[in-house]
Design a protein around this motif. Structure first.
Motif, PDB file in Angstrom:
ATOM      1  N   GLY A  22       0.844  -1.183   0.000  1.00 46.47           N
ATOM      2  CA  GLY A  22       0.000   0.000   0.000  1.00 46.47           C
ATOM      3  C   GLY A  22       0.879   1.231   0.000  1.00 46.47           C
ATOM      4  N   GLY A  23       0.256   2.356  -0.020  1.00 51.12           N
ATOM      5  CA  GLY A  23       1.015   3.598  -0.021  1.00 51.12           C
ATOM      6  C   GLY A  23       0.537   4.525   1.073  1.00 51.12           C
ATOM      7  N   ILE A  24       1.417   5.384   1.497  1.00 53.44           N
ATOM      8  CA  ILE A  24       1.059   6.401   2.471  1.00 53.44           C
ATOM      9  C   ILE A  24       1.531   7.747   1.947  1.00 53.44           C
ATOM     10  CG2 ILE A  24       1.140   4.872   4.466  1.00 53.44           C
ATOM     11  CD1 ILE A  24       3.884   6.039   5.138  1.00 53.44           C
ATOM     12  N   VAL A  25       0.864   8.782   2.394  1.00 52.29           N
ATOM     13  CA  VAL A  25       1.227  10.137   2.001  1.00 52.29           C
ATOM     14  C   VAL A  25       1.509  10.921   3.273  1.00 52.29           C
ATOM     15  CG1 VAL A  25       0.417  12.261   0.932  1.00 52.29           C
ATOM     16  CG2 VAL A  25      -0.180  10.060  -0.081  1.00 52.29           C
ATOM     17  N   ARG A  26       2.631  11.587   3.276  1.00 48.45           N
ATOM     18  CA  ARG A  26       2.983  12.431   4.418  1.00 48.45           C
ATOM     19  C   ARG A  26       3.370  13.787   3.860  1.00 48.45           C
ATOM     20  NH1 ARG A  26       7.899  10.914   8.348  1.00 48.45           N
ATOM     21  NH2 ARG A  26       8.956  11.097   6.363  1.00 48.45           N
ATOM     22  N   THR A  28       4.825  17.589   4.096  1.00 45.09           N
ATOM     23  CA  THR A  28       5.837  18.301   4.869  1.00 45.09           C
ATOM     24  C   THR A  28       5.859  19.767   4.462  1.00 45.09           C
ATOM     25  OG1 THR A  28       7.572  17.797   3.270  1.00 45.09           O
ATOM     26  CG2 THR A  28       7.294  16.249   5.084  1.00 45.09           C
ATOM     27  N   ASP A  29       6.429  20.573   5.336  1.00 41.79           N
ATOM     28  CA  ASP A  29       6.590  21.986   4.998  1.00 41.79           C
ATOM     29  C   ASP A  29       7.914  22.161   4.244  1.00 41.79           C
ATOM     30  OD1 ASP A  29       8.599  21.874   6.924  1.00 41.79           O
ATOM     31  OD2 ASP A  29       7.532  23.112   8.376  1.00 41.79           O
ATOM     32  N   GLY A  30       8.282  23.392   3.967  1.00 44.83           N
ATOM     33  CA  GLY A  30       9.504  23.669   3.212  1.00 44.83           C
ATOM     34  C   GLY A  30      10.775  23.219   3.910  1.00 44.83           C
ATOM     35  N   SER A  31      10.714  23.045   5.222  1.00 46.68           N
ATOM     36  CA  SER A  31      11.883  22.604   5.985  1.00 46.68           C
ATOM     37  C   SER A  31      11.937  21.087   6.157  1.00 46.68           C
ATOM     38  CB  SER A  31      11.875  23.257   7.369  1.00 46.68           C
ATOM     39  OG  SER A  31      11.900  24.651   7.258  1.00 46.68           O
ATOM     40  N   GLY A  32      10.932  20.382   5.655  1.00 46.71           N
ATOM     41  CA  GLY A  32      10.909  18.925   5.769  1.00 46.71           C
ATOM     42  C   GLY A  32      10.206  18.413   7.013  1.00 46.71           C
ATOM     43  N   ARG A  33       9.635  19.300   7.822  1.00 48.68           N
ATOM     44  CA  ARG A  33       8.890  18.868   9.007  1.00 48.68           C
ATOM     45  C   ARG A  33       7.506  18.392   8.581  1.00 48.68           C
ATOM     46  NH1 ARG A  33      11.243  23.835  11.047  1.00 48.68           N
ATOM     47  NH2 ARG A  33       9.286  24.802  10.388  1.00 48.68           N
ATOM     48  N   THR A  34       7.071  17.281   9.175  1.00 53.65           N
ATOM     49  CA  THR A  34       5.761  16.726   8.841  1.00 53.65           C
ATOM     50  C   THR A  34       4.653  17.642   9.338  1.00 53.65           C
ATOM     51  OG1 THR A  34       6.662  14.497   9.023  1.00 53.65           O
ATOM     52  CG2 THR A  34       4.274  14.696   9.097  1.00 53.65           C
ATOM     53  N   LEU A  35       3.672  17.888   8.482  1.00 52.96           N
ATOM     54  CA  LEU A  35       2.518  18.718   8.836  1.00 52.96           C
ATOM     55  C   LEU A  35       1.502  17.880   9.605  1.00 52.96           C
ATOM     56  CD1 LEU A  35       2.051  20.638   5.487  1.00 52.96           C
ATOM     57  CD2 LEU A  35       3.110  21.485   7.583  1.00 52.96           C
ATOM     58  N   PRO A  36       0.746  18.497  10.503  1.00 58.29           N
ATOM     59  CA  PRO A  36      -0.267  17.752  11.259  1.00 58.29           C
ATOM     60  C   PRO A  36      -1.449  17.356  10.377  1.00 58.29           C
ATOM     61  CG  PRO A  36      -0.290  20.074  11.866  1.00 58.29           C
ATOM     62  CD  PRO A  36       0.852  19.884  10.927  1.00 58.29           C
ATOM     63  N   ASP A  37      -2.160  16.307  10.809  1.00 57.19           N
ATOM     64  CA  ASP A  37      -3.361  15.890  10.079  1.00 57.19           C
ATOM     65  C   ASP A  37      -4.523  16.810  10.462  1.00 57.19           C
ATOM     66  OD1 ASP A  37      -4.117  15.043  12.612  1.00 57.19           O
ATOM     67  OD2 ASP A  37      -4.023  12.913  12.151  1.00 57.19           O
ATOM     68  N   ALA A  38      -5.725  16.466  10.004  1.00 55.07           N
ATOM     69  CA  ALA A  38      -6.888  17.323  10.248  1.00 55.07           C
ATOM     70  C   ALA A  38      -7.195  17.469  11.730  1.00 55.07           C
ATOM     71  CB  ALA A  38      -8.103  16.753   9.520  1.00 55.07           C
ATOM     72  N   GLY A  39      -6.795  16.488  12.531  1.00 53.49           N
ATOM     73  CA  GLY A  39      -7.017  16.554  13.970  1.00 53.49           C
ATOM     74  C   GLY A  39      -5.910  17.277  14.713  1.00 53.49           C
ATOM     75  N   GLY A  40      -4.911  17.788  13.990  1.00 47.49           N
ATOM     76  CA  GLY A  40      -3.804  18.502  14.606  1.00 47.49           C
ATOM     77  C   GLY A  40      -2.696  17.612  15.120  1.00 47.49           C
ATOM     78  N   VAL A  42       0.582  15.125  14.589  1.00 50.87           N
ATOM     79  CA  VAL A  42       1.679  14.793  13.681  1.00 50.87           C
ATOM     80  C   VAL A  42       1.985  13.310  13.872  1.00 50.87           C
ATOM     81  CG1 VAL A  42       4.081  15.216  13.090  1.00 50.87           C
ATOM     82  CG2 VAL A  42       2.628  17.120  13.792  1.00 50.87           C
ATOM     83  N   ARG A  43       1.877  12.532  12.795  1.00 54.71           N
ATOM     84  CA  ARG A  43       2.099  11.080  12.866  1.00 54.71           C
ATOM     85  C   ARG A  43       3.442  10.720  12.246  1.00 54.71           C
ATOM     86  NH1 ARG A  43      -3.022   8.125  13.508  1.00 54.71           N
ATOM     87  NH2 ARG A  43      -4.707   9.625  13.493  1.00 54.71           N
ATOM     88  N   SER A  44       4.083   9.710  12.832  1.00 50.07           N
ATOM     89  CA  SER A  44       5.348   9.216  12.284  1.00 50.07           C
ATOM     90  C   SER A  44       5.054   8.344  11.064  1.00 50.07           C
ATOM     91  CB  SER A  44       6.100   8.392  13.334  1.00 50.07           C
ATOM     92  OG  SER A  44       5.407   7.180  13.593  1.00 50.07           O
ATOM     93  N   ALA A  45       6.085   8.035  10.300  1.00 47.63           N
ATOM     94  CA  ALA A  45       5.921   7.179   9.124  1.00 47.63           C
ATOM     95  C   ALA A  45       5.404   5.796   9.533  1.00 47.63           C
ATOM     96  CB  ALA A  45       7.240   7.056   8.367  1.00 47.63           C
ATOM     97  N   GLU A  46       5.860   5.294  10.681  1.00 47.96           N
ATOM     98  CA  GLU A  46       5.409   3.983  11.155  1.00 47.96           C
ATOM     99  C   GLU A  46       3.920   4.011  11.505  1.00 47.96           C
ATOM    100  OE1 GLU A  46       8.107   5.557  12.556  1.00 47.96           O
ATOM    101  OE2 GLU A  46       9.603   4.428  11.422  1.00 47.96           O
TER     102      GLU A  46
END
Length: 74
Positions: A22-26, A28-40, A42-46
């Protein structure tokens, strides 16, 4: 010999996931930090991969996790 049988029994009864791609989408902002989901949150890749797998199982696209020995019978 008894130890070998116990180790094999332990190994055979461990729960494993099916081979499911399967695939996942994460995002990120311009600095590479992961953006929060709709609930605010931030989830790790795992966490994202686990969530994608659970959703695929629930939708019937992947087999649920099961004991390793059951995979040997397939």
């Amino acid at each position: 010999m008894t130890l070998a049988v116990l180790i094999l029994a332990w190994y055979a009864t461990r729960t494993v996931h099916s081979d499911c791609i399967g695939g996942i989408v994460r995002l990120t902002d311009g600095s590479g930090r992961t953006l929060p989901d709709a609930g605010g949150r931030v989830r790790s890749a795992e966490e994202l991969a686990d969530l994608a797998y659970r959703q695929a199982v629930e939708s019937g696209h992947c087999d649920p996790p099961r004991a390793r020995w059951k995979h040997w019978l397939d």
